[in-house]
Design a protein around this motif. Structure first.
Motif, mmCIF file in Angstrom:
data_model
loop_
_atom_site.group_PDB
_atom_site.id
_atom_site.type_symbol
_atom_site.label_atom_id
_atom_site.label_comp_id
_atom_site.label_asym_id
_atom_site.label_seq_id
_atom_site.Cartn_x
_atom_site.Cartn_y
_atom_site.Cartn_z
ATOM 1 N N ILE A 131 66.105 61.207 38.622
ATOM 2 C CA ILE A 131 66.310 62.309 39.563
ATOM 3 C C ILE A 131 67.754 62.298 40.050
ATOM 4 O O ILE A 131 68.424 63.343 40.112
ATOM 5 C CB ILE A 131 65.334 62.205 40.743
ATOM 6 C CG1 ILE A 131 63.900 62.520 40.281
ATOM 7 C CG2 ILE A 131 65.738 63.160 41.870
ATOM 8 C CD1 ILE A 131 62.838 62.228 41.323
ATOM 9 N N SER A 132 68.248 61.125 40.394
ATOM 10 C CA SER A 132 69.638 61.006 40.841
ATOM 11 C C SER A 132 70.597 61.474 39.759
ATOM 12 O O SER A 132 71.573 62.188 40.044
ATOM 13 C CB SER A 132 69.936 59.551 41.218
ATOM 14 O OG SER A 132 71.256 59.403 41.687
ATOM 15 N N PHE A 133 70.313 61.122 38.524
ATOM 16 C CA PHE A 133 71.175 61.545 37.418
ATOM 17 C C PHE A 133 71.157 63.062 37.258
ATOM 18 O O PHE A 133 72.192 63.679 36.971
ATOM 19 C CB PHE A 133 70.731 60.877 36.114
ATOM 20 C CG PHE A 133 71.607 61.217 34.944
ATOM 21 C CD1 PHE A 133 72.799 60.543 34.730
ATOM 22 C CD2 PHE A 133 71.252 62.228 34.063
ATOM 23 C CE1 PHE A 133 73.624 60.857 33.658
ATOM 24 C CE2 PHE A 133 72.069 62.551 32.989
ATOM 25 C CZ PHE A 133 73.258 61.877 32.788
ATOM 26 N N SER A 134 69.991 63.686 37.465
ATOM 27 C CA SER A 134 69.910 65.149 37.340
ATOM 28 C C SER A 134 70.806 65.831 38.363
ATOM 29 O O SER A 134 71.410 66.872 38.075
ATOM 30 C CB SER A 134 68.453 65.623 37.484
ATOM 31 O OG SER A 134 68.008 65.545 38.823
ATOM 32 N N TYR A 135 70.902 65.251 39.554
ATOM 33 C CA TYR A 135 71.797 65.815 40.567
ATOM 34 C C TYR A 135 73.265 65.572 40.215
ATOM 35 O O TYR A 135 74.126 66.393 40.546
ATOM 36 C CB TYR A 135 71.462 65.256 41.946
ATOM 37 C CG TYR A 135 70.303 65.966 42.602
ATOM 38 C CD1 TYR A 135 70.494 67.150 43.313
ATOM 39 C CD2 TYR A 135 69.010 65.476 42.504
ATOM 40 C CE1 TYR A 135 69.432 67.815 43.907
ATOM 41 C CE2 TYR A 135 67.940 66.127 43.085
ATOM 42 C CZ TYR A 135 68.145 67.303 43.790
ATOM 43 O OH TYR A 135 67.091 67.968 44.364
ATOM 44 N N GLU A 136 73.556 64.460 39.556
ATOM 45 C CA GLU A 136 74.932 64.220 39.105
ATOM 46 C C GLU A 136 75.342 65.268 38.066
ATOM 47 O O GLU A 136 76.490 65.716 38.041
ATOM 48 C CB GLU A 136 75.067 62.809 38.535
ATOM 49 C CG GLU A 136 74.920 61.700 39.549
ATOM 50 C CD GLU A 136 75.981 61.748 40.633
ATOM 51 O OE1 GLU A 136 77.108 62.236 40.377
ATOM 52 O OE2 GLU A 136 75.683 61.304 41.761
ATOM 53 N N LEU A 186 75.529 70.437 55.028
ATOM 54 C CA LEU A 186 74.698 69.340 54.543
ATOM 55 C C LEU A 186 74.302 69.571 53.090
ATOM 56 O O LEU A 186 74.326 68.644 52.263
ATOM 57 C CB LEU A 186 73.455 69.188 55.420
ATOM 58 C CG LEU A 186 72.464 68.089 55.025
ATOM 59 C CD1 LEU A 186 73.142 66.736 54.923
ATOM 60 C CD2 LEU A 186 71.297 68.047 56.014
ATOM 61 N N SER A 187 73.945 70.807 52.753
ATOM 62 C CA SER A 187 73.565 71.144 51.389
ATOM 63 C C SER A 187 74.704 70.860 50.421
ATOM 64 O O SER A 187 74.504 70.273 49.348
ATOM 65 C CB SER A 187 73.161 72.622 51.312
ATOM 66 O OG SER A 187 72.849 72.999 49.998
ATOM 67 N N THR A 188 75.901 71.247 50.793
ATOM 68 C CA THR A 188 77.068 71.009 49.943
ATOM 69 C C THR A 188 77.349 69.515 49.807
ATOM 70 O O THR A 188 77.682 69.026 48.717
ATOM 71 C CB THR A 188 78.310 71.711 50.533
ATOM 72 O OG1 THR A 188 78.060 73.117 50.599
ATOM 73 C CG2 THR A 188 79.538 71.454 49.680
ATOM 74 N N GLU A 189 77.186 68.784 50.902
ATOM 75 C CA GLU A 189 77.504 67.350 50.902
ATOM 76 C C GLU A 189 76.562 66.558 49.996
ATOM 77 O O GLU A 189 76.985 65.654 49.275
ATOM 78 C CB GLU A 189 77.429 66.810 52.333
ATOM 79 C CG GLU A 189 77.936 65.401 52.489
ATOM 80 C CD GLU A 189 79.402 65.258 52.162
ATOM 81 O OE1 GLU A 189 79.763 64.219 51.561
ATOM 82 O OE2 GLU A 189 80.201 66.161 52.498
ATOM 83 N N VAL A 190 75.282 66.894 50.010
ATOM 84 C CA VAL A 190 74.305 66.107 49.251
ATOM 85 C C VAL A 190 73.904 66.768 47.932
ATOM 86 O O VAL A 190 73.211 66.155 47.109
ATOM 87 C CB VAL A 190 73.039 65.824 50.090
ATOM 88 C CG1 VAL A 190 73.387 64.969 51.288
ATOM 89 C CG2 VAL A 190 72.351 67.114 50.516
ATOM 90 N N GLY A 191 74.292 68.033 47.722
ATOM 91 C CA GLY A 191 73.974 68.724 46.477
ATOM 92 C C GLY A 191 72.544 69.202 46.387
ATOM 93 O O GLY A 191 72.066 69.530 45.299
ATOM 94 N N MET A 192 71.849 69.261 47.531
ATOM 95 C CA MET A 192 70.448 69.667 47.555
ATOM 96 C C MET A 192 70.303 71.090 48.070
ATOM 97 O O MET A 192 71.088 71.542 48.903
ATOM 98 C CB MET A 192 69.630 68.730 48.449
ATOM 99 C CG MET A 192 69.435 67.345 47.900
ATOM 100 S SD MET A 192 68.768 66.188 49.154
ATOM 101 C CE MET A 192 67.357 67.105 49.809
ATOM 102 N N ARG A 193 69.250 71.762 47.597
ATOM 103 C CA ARG A 193 68.945 73.093 48.106
ATOM 104 C C ARG A 193 68.490 73.015 49.562
ATOM 105 O O ARG A 193 67.863 72.033 49.981
ATOM 106 C CB ARG A 193 67.854 73.737 47.248
ATOM 107 C CG ARG A 193 68.316 74.080 45.830
ATOM 108 C CD ARG A 193 67.156 74.455 44.956
ATOM 109 N NE ARG A 193 67.598 74.956 43.662
ATOM 110 C CZ ARG A 193 66.824 74.993 42.572
ATOM 111 N NH1 ARG A 193 65.572 74.575 42.643
ATOM 112 N NH2 ARG A 193 67.296 75.461 41.446
ATOM 113 N N GLN A 194 68.763 74.073 50.296
ATOM 114 C CA GLN A 194 68.465 74.058 51.723
ATOM 115 C C GLN A 194 66.971 73.939 52.008
ATOM 116 O O GLN A 194 66.566 73.258 52.954
ATOM 117 C CB GLN A 194 69.051 75.299 52.388
ATOM 118 C CG GLN A 194 70.577 75.319 52.379
ATOM 119 C CD GLN A 194 71.163 76.441 53.218
ATOM 120 O OE1 GLN A 194 70.516 76.954 54.137
ATOM 121 N NE2 GLN A 194 72.397 76.827 52.923
#
Length: 319
Positions: free
Chosen positions: A203-208, A259-267
């Motif tokens: 999962i972490s790799f998918s976000y990378e 926060l979304s930009t910082e962690v790369g996650m959808r809101q």
């Protein structure tokens, strides 16, 4: 697995059964129970494996009829190669294949992550169609919210290997061109290798991958129950780390977009996670600001042993 629309269990639907229809799997050296049923290994007669049926002449095929009485177990044991995922119901054929499998001494695809113990390889569905089709067939026996079909050409598969035993331990698939900008379509850690934090690593790799593409992204929805558990484990870790050890450690109030930009996650995934952790003081409708209970985040970090050490070491990325 490259498709996510769950099929209804009804007569004539080719893909899902109400209960497991293969009793046992021999996966390499492991003997496994199946978790879910799948008709896709079989021909329409529900007794013959599909590749065997395809090799019959037309006359023999026409003589085979779908049984009127549905059997709960269609096959007592399926043998699956734990290198290439080819399969058979004949023990001797399986044993002969294991000795000769061309993937015994090599792996497909391009290395995209390599550390001391693990390697992740990117395998193109269009280039390695048979391998990825067989991988999808095997996967359906352990996932209940994905339907199987053979259109693997539009997907890439990221497979994690053990560097010592040189075996695939799990994977995730990603649509090459996702209109919803999903970074993951399907994820499964194979039963012998679960509880080793490999799902969180993938999962972490998918976000990378998304960060490389400058995307705010996330998984295809809906998530399976096990998938949601895995993602909450990852999402909570990322949010705790950024507020306790990371760029937002001095903040208790921050905009959702920041926060979304910082962690790369959808809101929406962030909001789900904060509510799950019960650390969100308030979020007014139409207000982009969120207010965080930092003391509860610190306690969460302590209770769940979340440290500054990242899930995935960026220095090992080869993307």
């Amino acid at each position: 697995m490259p498709v996510s629309n769950k099929l209804k269990v009804e007569e004539g639907v080719y893909g899902i059964t109400e209960s497991p229809n293969i009793e046992r799997i021999r996966f390499g050296e492991y003997e496994l129970n199946t978790w879910y049923g799948s008709t896709v290994y079989f021909a329409q007669d529900k007794t013959t494996l599909g590749y065997k049926y395809a090799n019959l002449d037309k006359e023999l095929q026409s003589r085979r009829k779908v049984p009127k009485v549905e059997k709960e177990i269609w096959l007592e044991k399926l043998f699956v190669c734990d290198n290439c995922f080819k399969y058979t119901d004949i023990k001797e054929t399986f044993q002969d294949h294991v000795l000769k499998c061309e993937l015994n001494s090599k792996q497909l695809g391009k290395i995209v992550y390599r550390e001391n113990n693990l390697t992740i390889r990117k395998v193109c569905g269009a280039k390695h169609k048979l391998f990825t089709q067989n991988l999808c067939l095997f996967t359906k026996l352990y996932l209940d919210n994905k339907s199987v079909f053979f259109g693997v050409e539009n997907f890439d598969f990221y497979i994690v290997y053990d560097n010592v035993i040189q075996k695939p331990m799990g994977f995730f698939s990603k649509e090459k061109l996702s209109l919803d900008r999903n970074n993951l379509a399907c994820i499964l850690i194979f039963p012998p290798y679960q509880r080793k934090h490999l799902g969180t690593l993938l999962i972490s790799f998918s976000y990378e991958l998304s960060k490389v593409e400058h995307l705010i992204s996330g998984p295809e929805k809906p998530l399976s129950p096990f998938g949601l558990i895995g993602y909450l484990r990852y999402w909570t870790t990322v949010i705790v780390r950024v507020f306790i050890y990371g760029q937002l450690r001095e903040f208790t109030t921050v905009s959702m977009s920041t926060l979304s930009t910082e962690v790369g996650m959808r809101q929406d995934d962030i909001e789900t996670t904060l509510k799950y952790m019960n650390v969100l003081v308030k979020k007014e409708d139409g207000d982009d600001k969120i207010y965080i209970k930092k003391d509860l985040l610190r306690q969460w970090a302590k209770d769940n042993n979340i440290t500054e050490i990242p899930i995935l070491e960026r220095k090992y990325l080869l993307i």
